[in-house]
Design a protein around this motif. Sequence first.
Motif, PDB file in Angstrom:
ATOM      1  N   VAL A 181       0.862  -1.179   0.000  1.00 22.38           N
ATOM      2  CA  VAL A 181       0.000   0.000   0.000  1.00 22.38           C
ATOM      3  C   VAL A 181       0.901   1.233   0.000  1.00 22.38           C
ATOM      4  O   VAL A 181       1.857   1.309   0.772  1.00 22.38           O
ATOM      5  N   GLY A 182       0.609   2.185  -0.878  1.00 22.22           N
ATOM      6  CA  GLY A 182       1.421   3.379  -0.974  1.00 22.22           C
ATOM      7  C   GLY A 182       0.938   4.495  -0.070  1.00 22.22           C
ATOM      8  O   GLY A 182      -0.209   4.495   0.396  1.00 22.22           O
ATOM      9  N   SER A 183       1.819   5.466   0.190  1.00 23.69           N
ATOM     10  CA  SER A 183       1.399   6.645   0.937  1.00 23.69           C
ATOM     11  C   SER A 183       0.534   7.531   0.046  1.00 23.69           C
ATOM     12  O   SER A 183       0.574   7.441  -1.184  1.00 23.69           O
ATOM     13  N   TYR A 184      -0.275   8.366   0.686  1.00 24.18           N
ATOM     14  CA  TYR A 184      -1.197   9.296   0.016  1.00 24.18           C
ATOM     15  C   TYR A 184      -2.356   8.604  -0.696  1.00 24.18           C
ATOM     16  O   TYR A 184      -3.072   9.242  -1.473  1.00 24.18           O
ATOM     17  N   VAL A 185      -2.553   7.315  -0.446  1.00 23.56           N
ATOM     18  CA  VAL A 185      -3.716   6.632  -1.009  1.00 23.56           C
ATOM     19  C   VAL A 185      -4.972   7.154  -0.299  1.00 23.56           C
ATOM     20  O   VAL A 185      -5.028   7.154   0.935  1.00 23.56           O
ATOM     21  N   PRO A 186      -5.982   7.611  -1.025  1.00 28.60           N
ATOM     22  CA  PRO A 186      -7.211   8.065  -0.372  1.00 28.60           C
ATOM     23  C   PRO A 186      -7.815   6.975   0.506  1.00 28.60           C
ATOM     24  O   PRO A 186      -7.841   5.800   0.116  1.00 28.60           O
ATOM     25  N   GLU A 187      -8.276   7.364   1.694  1.00 33.31           N
ATOM     26  CA  GLU A 187      -8.816   6.425   2.692  1.00 33.31           C
ATOM     27  C   GLU A 187      -7.807   5.313   2.969  1.00 33.31           C
ATOM     28  O   GLU A 187      -8.153   4.147   3.141  1.00 33.31           O
ATOM     29  N   GLY A 188      -6.516   5.713   3.026  1.00 32.56           N
ATOM     30  CA  GLY A 188      -5.441   4.740   3.132  1.00 32.56           C
ATOM     31  C   GLY A 188      -5.501   3.873   4.375  1.00 32.56           C
ATOM     32  O   GLY A 188      -5.088   2.708   4.344  1.00 32.56           O
TER      33      GLY A 188
END
Length: 326
Positions: free
Chosen positions: A49-56
């Motif tokens: 999972v990457g950073s800044y993913v919406p609703e991360g």
Amino acid sequence: MLFLERDVPWYASQRDLLDPDWCRLEFYADLPGLERWRDQIAAADAVIVGSYVPEGVEVSRRVQKWARGTTGFYDIDTPVTLAKLERGDHEYLSPAVIPGFDVYLSFTGGPTLRHIESRYGSPMARALYCSVDLDLYGPREVPKRWDLSYLGTYSDDRQPTLERLLLEPARRRPDLSFVVAGPQYPADIVWPENVERIEHCPPADHAAFYSTSRFTLNVTRADMIRAGYSPSVRLFEAGACATPIISDKWDGIETLFQPGREIVLADGAADVLAALDRDAGAMGRAARARIEAAHSADHRAAELEAHLAEAANHKAGIRPVETAGG
């Protein structure tokens, strides 16, 4: 490889890659839409999972619940992320989900990695710096146009360094040519006459831009300087083009390039002007050699595989084999 991208309206018209040949690219509109890919997430050897993913945070919880393989979080802006966590800002990551990832991959190395493990309970934090594709970046056969260039969007915390390491040298040496490329610079900045302004330099033109420069400047954001060990991709792109770099100073830069041979570290205008009087060729070639030896996309791919394998073994309780004397 399956790459799942959140389909957000503002990005739909400016995607970096529409049809990559190295992975399957798919989109999901919202959290319920992610359910469609539950089986593929569960079956994958590794899920990142990457950073800044919406609703991360919610995406992370689902991945940790569904995935049977190794899970990782890849943070491309670690000092910013950690500052947000300290403020209680959980926009895309929360302290609660960090221990659930098998490995925390970070654009920042050094002491920050141990902080992530000790403060937030990550089982394993490893550096995975940015890199450069040597098929896209290399020296171009173009005439030199500028003695010193800078490529970067305006930033309040970078501007004083740009003033000290580029604008002041330009004022002192009107016989030299300089350029600043990038958007969002305020209209009230007084540019010396020998500083050219380019509003936008698209990625496809970066290699030509660096190759046209005798030297280029690297300026680091304040939070990255505080953390140290946070290289900008500009370092690797310029080095790949055999363009010697003049940089501000921060902890860890000497682990990436050898000061004096592969890079110039500068405190002020005098350091910059002394560097500009040097022969750029040898330093540019040395920078290119360092990129080829340690900082290409191929190197990062190998590092990623090694980190994922280490995390998988750690998860399975397999201890690393100790070498003699270690």
